[in-house]
Design a protein around this motif. Structure first.
Motif, PDB file in Angstrom:
ATOM      1  N   ASP A 303      -0.798  -5.128 -10.031  1.00  0.00           N
ATOM      2  CA  ASP A 303      -2.196  -5.361  -9.646  1.00  0.00           C
ATOM      3  C   ASP A 303      -2.321  -5.915  -8.226  1.00  0.00           C
ATOM      4  OD1 ASP A 303      -1.095  -7.820 -10.104  1.00  0.00           O
ATOM      5  OD2 ASP A 303      -2.722  -8.580 -11.361  1.00  0.00           O
ATOM      6  N   PHE A 304      -1.297  -5.715  -7.404  1.00  0.00           N
ATOM      7  CA  PHE A 304      -1.332  -6.202  -6.021  1.00  0.00           C
ATOM      8  C   PHE A 304      -2.501  -5.552  -5.274  1.00  0.00           C
ATOM      9  CE2 PHE A 304       0.007  -5.511  -1.527  1.00  0.00           C
ATOM     10  CZ  PHE A 304       0.010  -6.838  -1.125  1.00  0.00           C
ATOM     11  N   LYS A 305      -3.263  -6.382  -4.540  1.00  0.00           N
ATOM     12  CA  LYS A 305      -4.417  -5.896  -3.796  1.00  0.00           C
ATOM     13  C   LYS A 305      -3.978  -5.436  -2.410  1.00  0.00           C
ATOM     14  CE  LYS A 305      -9.017  -7.256  -2.185  1.00  0.00           C
ATOM     15  NZ  LYS A 305      -9.989  -8.372  -2.091  1.00  0.00           N
ATOM     16  N   PRO A 306      -4.137  -4.146  -2.091  1.00  0.00           N
ATOM     17  CA  PRO A 306      -3.718  -3.648  -0.767  1.00  0.00           C
ATOM     18  C   PRO A 306      -4.424  -4.414   0.357  1.00  0.00           C
ATOM     19  CG  PRO A 306      -4.244  -1.829  -2.245  1.00  0.00           C
ATOM     20  CD  PRO A 306      -4.686  -3.081  -2.940  1.00  0.00           C
ATOM     21  N   GLY A 307      -3.693  -4.584   1.462  1.00  0.00           N
ATOM     22  CA  GLY A 307      -4.248  -5.249   2.629  1.00  0.00           C
ATOM     23  C   GLY A 307      -4.164  -6.759   2.593  1.00  0.00           C
ATOM     24  N   THR A 308      -3.484  -7.326   1.579  1.00  0.00           N
ATOM     25  CA  THR A 308      -3.404  -8.777   1.456  1.00  0.00           C
ATOM     26  C   THR A 308      -1.974  -9.263   1.660  1.00  0.00           C
ATOM     27  OG1 THR A 308      -3.074  -8.679  -0.943  1.00  0.00           O
ATOM     28  CG2 THR A 308      -5.343  -8.768  -0.141  1.00  0.00           C
ATOM     29  N   VAL A 309      -1.810 -10.576   1.578  1.00  0.00           N
ATOM     30  CA  VAL A 309      -0.497 -11.210   1.726  1.00  0.00           C
ATOM     31  C   VAL A 309       0.246 -11.113   0.394  1.00  0.00           C
ATOM     32  CG1 VAL A 309       0.703 -13.370   2.190  1.00  0.00           C
ATOM     33  CG2 VAL A 309      -1.360 -12.784   3.489  1.00  0.00           C
ATOM     34  N   ARG A 325       1.629  -9.101   6.037  1.00  0.00           N
ATOM     35  CA  ARG A 325       0.410  -8.612   5.408  1.00  0.00           C
ATOM     36  C   ARG A 325       0.494  -7.107   5.218  1.00  0.00           C
ATOM     37  NH1 ARG A 325      -4.756 -10.484   4.565  1.00  0.00           N
ATOM     38  NH2 ARG A 325      -4.203 -12.432   5.595  1.00  0.00           N
ATOM     39  N   ASP A 326       0.143  -6.658   4.024  1.00  0.00           N
ATOM     40  CA  ASP A 326       0.168  -5.228   3.720  1.00  0.00           C
ATOM     41  C   ASP A 326      -0.822  -4.483   4.606  1.00  0.00           C
ATOM     42  OD1 ASP A 326       0.647  -2.792   2.163  1.00  0.00           O
ATOM     43  OD2 ASP A 326      -1.374  -3.130   1.383  1.00  0.00           O
ATOM     44  N   MET A 327      -0.394  -3.321   5.143  1.00  0.00           N
ATOM     45  CA  MET A 327      -1.246  -2.541   6.035  1.00  0.00           C
ATOM     46  C   MET A 327      -2.083  -1.509   5.291  1.00  0.00           C
ATOM     47  SD  MET A 327       1.304  -1.871   9.259  1.00  0.00           S
ATOM     48  CE  MET A 327      -0.036  -1.168  10.230  1.00  0.00           C
ATOM     49  N   ASP A 328      -1.740  -1.212   4.039  1.00  0.00           N
ATOM     50  CA  ASP A 328      -2.490  -0.246   3.240  1.00  0.00           C
ATOM     51  C   ASP A 328      -2.621   1.096   3.969  1.00  0.00           C
ATOM     52  OD1 ASP A 328      -3.898   0.749   1.094  1.00  0.00           O
ATOM     53  OD2 ASP A 328      -5.827  -0.048   1.761  1.00  0.00           O
ATOM     54  N   VAL A 329      -1.483   1.642   4.405  1.00  0.00           N
ATOM     55  CA  VAL A 329      -1.514   2.913   5.145  1.00  0.00           C
ATOM     56  C   VAL A 329      -0.706   4.021   4.465  1.00  0.00           C
ATOM     57  CG1 VAL A 329      -1.915   1.820   7.382  1.00  0.00           C
ATOM     58  CG2 VAL A 329       0.429   2.212   6.612  1.00  0.00           C
ATOM     59  N   LEU A 330       0.039   3.696   3.418  1.00  0.00           N
ATOM     60  CA  LEU A 330       0.800   4.745   2.743  1.00  0.00           C
ATOM     61  C   LEU A 330      -0.172   5.615   1.940  1.00  0.00           C
ATOM     62  CD1 LEU A 330       4.022   2.893   1.525  1.00  0.00           C
ATOM     63  CD2 LEU A 330       3.813   4.570   3.359  1.00  0.00           C
ATOM     64  N   PRO A 342      15.093   7.907  -2.912  1.00  0.00           N
ATOM     65  CA  PRO A 342      14.765   7.820  -4.338  1.00  0.00           C
ATOM     66  C   PRO A 342      13.283   7.489  -4.554  1.00  0.00           C
ATOM     67  CG  PRO A 342      15.836   5.813  -3.628  1.00  0.00           C
ATOM     68  CD  PRO A 342      15.865   6.741  -2.438  1.00  0.00           C
ATOM     69  N   ALA A 343      12.850   7.577  -5.781  1.00  0.00           N
ATOM     70  CA  ALA A 343      11.501   7.150  -6.133  1.00  0.00           C
ATOM     71  C   ALA A 343      11.487   5.626  -6.281  1.00  0.00           C
ATOM     72  CB  ALA A 343      11.052   7.812  -7.431  1.00  0.00           C
ATOM     73  N   PHE A 344      10.388   5.006  -5.889  1.00  0.00           N
ATOM     74  CA  PHE A 344      10.274   3.549  -5.947  1.00  0.00           C
ATOM     75  C   PHE A 344       9.113   3.156  -6.849  1.00  0.00           C
ATOM     76  CE2 PHE A 344      11.885   4.366  -1.566  1.00  0.00           C
ATOM     77  CZ  PHE A 344      13.167   3.862  -1.753  1.00  0.00           C
ATOM     78  N   ASP A 345       9.293   2.019  -7.534  1.00  0.00           N
ATOM     79  CA  ASP A 345       8.181   1.481  -8.312  1.00  0.00           C
ATOM     80  C   ASP A 345       7.074   0.953  -7.395  1.00  0.00           C
ATOM     81  OD1 ASP A 345       9.520   2.032 -10.671  1.00  0.00           O
ATOM     82  OD2 ASP A 345      10.454   0.048 -10.773  1.00  0.00           O
ATOM     83  N   GLN A 346       7.483   0.326  -6.303  1.00  0.00           N
ATOM     84  CA  GLN A 346       6.526  -0.208  -5.342  1.00  0.00           C
ATOM     85  C   GLN A 346       7.053   0.027  -3.931  1.00  0.00           C
ATOM     86  OE1 GLN A 346       3.585  -1.321  -5.960  1.00  0.00           O
ATOM     87  NE2 GLN A 346       3.602  -1.929  -8.116  1.00  0.00           N
ATOM     88  N   ALA A 347       6.170   0.373  -3.002  1.00  0.00           N
ATOM     89  CA  ALA A 347       6.541   0.558  -1.597  1.00  0.00           C
ATOM     90  C   ALA A 347       5.355   0.148  -0.732  1.00  0.00           C
ATOM     91  CB  ALA A 347       6.930   2.005  -1.327  1.00  0.00           C
ATOM     92  N   ASN A 348       5.632  -0.623   0.307  1.00  0.00           N
ATOM     93  CA  ASN A 348       4.572  -1.110   1.192  1.00  0.00           C
ATOM     94  C   ASN A 348       5.056  -1.113   2.632  1.00  0.00           C
ATOM     95  OD1 ASN A 348       4.423  -2.833  -1.520  1.00  0.00           O
ATOM     96  ND2 ASN A 348       2.329  -2.567  -0.767  1.00  0.00           N
TER      97      ASN A 348
END
Length: 713
Positions: A303-309, A325-330, A342-348
């Motif tokens: 439930d991580f909110k994109p664009g936050t710390v 800080r997440d850039m929310d660009v992927l 490989p496939a990732f569960d999470q990537a930022n």
């Protein structure tokens, strides 16, 4: 002969000026130039155990503080290290204590001119805000977020409670405190020195697949096995209901990191198109770290909110917390596409740097914070340090002159308020369209009236109460003082809504005069119109002041303006206090939540407006006076007049509630609020005497022609 009500209103004007809340003369700041014994006393409060306070050092402007021969830390004045201007245009001078271990021992306010704290909210919220720094460390990443303030601090991330209505001021204070403390730490505290800066070699690239990136160390890898996690937590993983069951061979956490700015890394991970797209989005000096993870406990939750710390992940370098800080660009345009990845569960993709900066050629560490609840009462915690080391061959050393400066503070503020910027810009575009083609739109009076009342509601509700877009005479003398001291546009860019409104208002003065702002964009002015509307619905008859007296009363606001501007160059603090002649701060900024003299004054002005339309705007507003003076440079007369206006027709003058139409029918643009009512009348064939006369003349001519035709027959 002057009416009884006119005499009463004249006395009200004079009493309003004389009865401004006495609280405005209260002293709202500390001594501007504290003597040495006062300064020593303040430093002693920052370091209660101090037995010796040395004089300011020559090599760096700090005061060393000792207990006998043990160095406790340093005290310094923020203005000696950082001259970042406050929202008022003047620096906020702070006395800051920093211990030898890099912790804040406290902060004293030496001088500030932030109006919202001096005469609005009062000093207490400011003291409460700076009190949050005491005991906090430079190794922590401080984030102003009132929603999370008070939450248990995770490793490296601390949330501070901001101050409502003073967002810009507290952001500036935070930036001043952190940037100056980091400079002091790097110059004076052992272990905080920063290695020579480096930047990626942009013309160094060779195509590499995922495995080659790993083998060369271009992508870092770290894995935490299930058994190691259990040993750190001290219990079996089955004790945590939030964790799913591990699959065979699965790690508790498996993490990868990569420095995207280096082409040999970024181009291979994102592809040429993705890397180019990212470069277009990056600002000068902006650095990006990619973090990917798999396992039971990825680096960010689902439930991580994109664009936050990221709460689970922190970055440290040279014992300092580095902003992350997440850039929310992927997205579909920018993806991780390296061959064999490989496939990732999470990537930022995280933006890294901030006040502490980030040197990619120096050792750093990612801190993974584990917080796992056993139940609603018990939470187990563990922290793991992931070394971050990047190959030196990808970077080149920078000299001091080559270091890229940090982006100005206003850049982040504009990014954060993009929605307000968009809505305000759209509203101004619509207003411009109406005024540019007013001759067409005023043919539809019901539509114009509906648009006007809808726009006034937007001005009060959104521009005023929500976006805090109330312009003030304070903005005028802040501009003049800024020009006097050496113009710095960055001060005005700190509030994007105010900057946009001022720019638009300034340009409109040369086209339409003061009325476009005063009649459409001033929240308190719109509030007065609503008070007038309410009075009519309650059956309160509007009083019309006799013309000779009205012409004298409208001059009151000009000496008010001149007095405020002159005072500002003598004492900015006194000018800010006298600016309480404007009720804007009480009504719009503080929602009437203030000490009773200020509220009584603002309510009295609104009540006066229920008897005399826009009483304050017409007779007391120094901002309106300043706009009227500049509006004299107006080059166009956009409000049409015809020969019959004023003689014999007085309809527009009678309908003009602001009394901005003279007896001869001419528009007084210094007083006009551009409500467009006179233009609506002029375009209405059923109201305009000129149109009615023209129709009568046409009927007479038609009748004469008919009689002539009958006679000829």
């Amino acid at each position: 002969m002057r009416s009884w009500s006119a005499h009463v209103l004249l006395w009200f004007c004079l009493l309003s000026l004389a009865s401004l809340p006495s609280a405005t003369m209260a002293n709202g700041q500390d001594d501007q130039a504290a003597p040495s014994d006062t300064l020593n006393s303040m430093i002693q409060q920052l370091f209660p155990k101090a037995t010796r306070i040395e004089t300011k050092q020559q090599d760096y402007p700090v005061y060393p503080v000792y207990q006998l021969n043990e160095l406790l830390g340093y005290a310094y004045e923020s203005s000696d290290i950082s001259d970042l201007p406050g929202f008022s245009g003047r620096p906020i001078r702070l006395l800051i204590g920093l211990s030898a271990t890099g912790r804040f021992t406290g902060i004293h306010i030496l001088e500030h001119h932030e109006p919202v704290f001096l005469h609005g909210l009062g000093p207490e919220p400011l003291y409460q805000f700076i009190g949050q720094y005491q005991g906090r460390s430079l190794t922590e990443h401080i984030v102003i977020d009132s929603h999370k303030a008070g939450d248990a601090a995770t490793e490296g991330v601390v949330y501070f409670d901001g101050v409502s209505k003073a967002t810009v001021s507290v952001i500036i204070i935070n930036d001043t405190v952190l940037s100056s403390a980091l400079k002091v730490a790097r110059h004076k505290l052992e272990g905080f020195a920063q290695a020579a800066a480096a930047q990626p070699i942009m013309d160094k690239f060779e195509p590499l697949n995922w495995q080659q990136l790993l083998d060369r160390g271009y992508v870092g890898h770290w894995r935490l096995e299930l058994a190691d996690a259990e040993r750190s937590l001290g219990t079996d993983l089955g004790s945590y209901p939030s964790l799913r069951e591990a699959e065979p061979g699965e790690a508790f956490t498996e993490l990868w990191y990569a420095y995207i700015n280096a082409p040999s890394i970024g181009r291979n991970l994102l592809g040429d198109d993705g890397f180019a797209r990212l470069q277009q989005r990056l600002k000068p000096g902006q650095q990006v770290l990619a973090v990917m993870s798999n396992g039971l406990f990825p680096h960010v939750p689902e439930d991580f909110k994109p664009g936050t710390v990221p709460g689970r992940l922190a970055l440290q370098q040279s014992q300092l917390a580095v902003e992350m800080r997440d850039m929310d660009v992927l997205d579909r345009h920018i993806q991780l596409v390296a061959d064999g990845i490989p496939a990732f569960d999470q990537a930022n993709l995280f933006q890294v740097g901030g006040n502490a900066g980030f040197n990619p050629d120096a050792d750093a560490a990612l801190i993974l914070n584990m917080e796992l609840p056993r139940n609603h009462l018990m939470i187990d915690r563990a922290h793991f340090e992931v070394p971050v080391t990047l190959p030196a061959e990808l970077f080149e050393q920078l000299t001091v002159e080559d270091e890229t400066p940090r982006p100005p503070l206003w850049v982040g503020l504009w990014q954060d308020r993009w929605l307000s910027i968009t809505l305000v810009s759209i509203s101004l575009i619509l207003l411009t369209i109406l005024f540019t083609w007013q001759r067409f739109f005023t043919r539809f009076p019901r539509a114009v009236h509906g648009f006007r009342w809808g726009f006034l509601a937007f001005t009060v509700g959104y521009l005023g109460f929500y976006a805090q877009g109330q312009l003030s005479v304070v903005n005028i003398y802040t501009l003049l003082l800024n020009i006097y001291d050496g113009f710095n546009i960055g001060i005005f860019l700190l509030d994007p809504v105010i900057f946009i409104l001022w720019t638009y208002t300034f340009v409109s003065l040369f086209i339409w005069g003061r009325g476009l702002f005063c009649g459409w964009l001033c929240p308190f002015g719109a509030l007065q119109e609503m008070a007038s509307w309410l009075a009519k619905r309650l059956g309160i008859r509007q009083r019309r002041i006799a013309e000779p007296l009205h012409r004298k009363l409208i001059l009151i606001k000009y000496p008010l303006l001149i007095g405020l501007l002159g005072t500002a160059f003598y004492s900015l603090t006194l000018a800010e206090q006298l600016a309480e002649v404007e009720p804007f701060k009480t009504s719009i900024t503080l929602y009437f939540y203030r000490s009773w003299p200020f509220v009584l004054y603002a309510v009295a002005l609104l009540a006066a407006g229920m008897f005399v339309h826009k009483f304050y705007c017409r007779y007391l507003c120094p901002l309106g006076a300043g706009l009227a003076i500049i509006g004299k440079l107006r080059r166009l007369n956009m409000l049409d007049r015809v020969d019959l206006c004023g003689s014999p027709c007085q309809l527009c003058k009678r309908r003009c509630e602001i009394n901005a139409i003279r007896n001869d029918g001419a528009i007084d643009y210094d007083e006009c609020i551009q409500c467009l009512e006179c233009v609506v009348i002029l375009r209405d064939d059923e109201q305009c005497v000129d149109s009615i006369s023209a129709r009568k003349k046409e009927r007479r001519q038609a009748k004469a022609r008919l009689l002539a035709t009958d006679a000829a027959q």
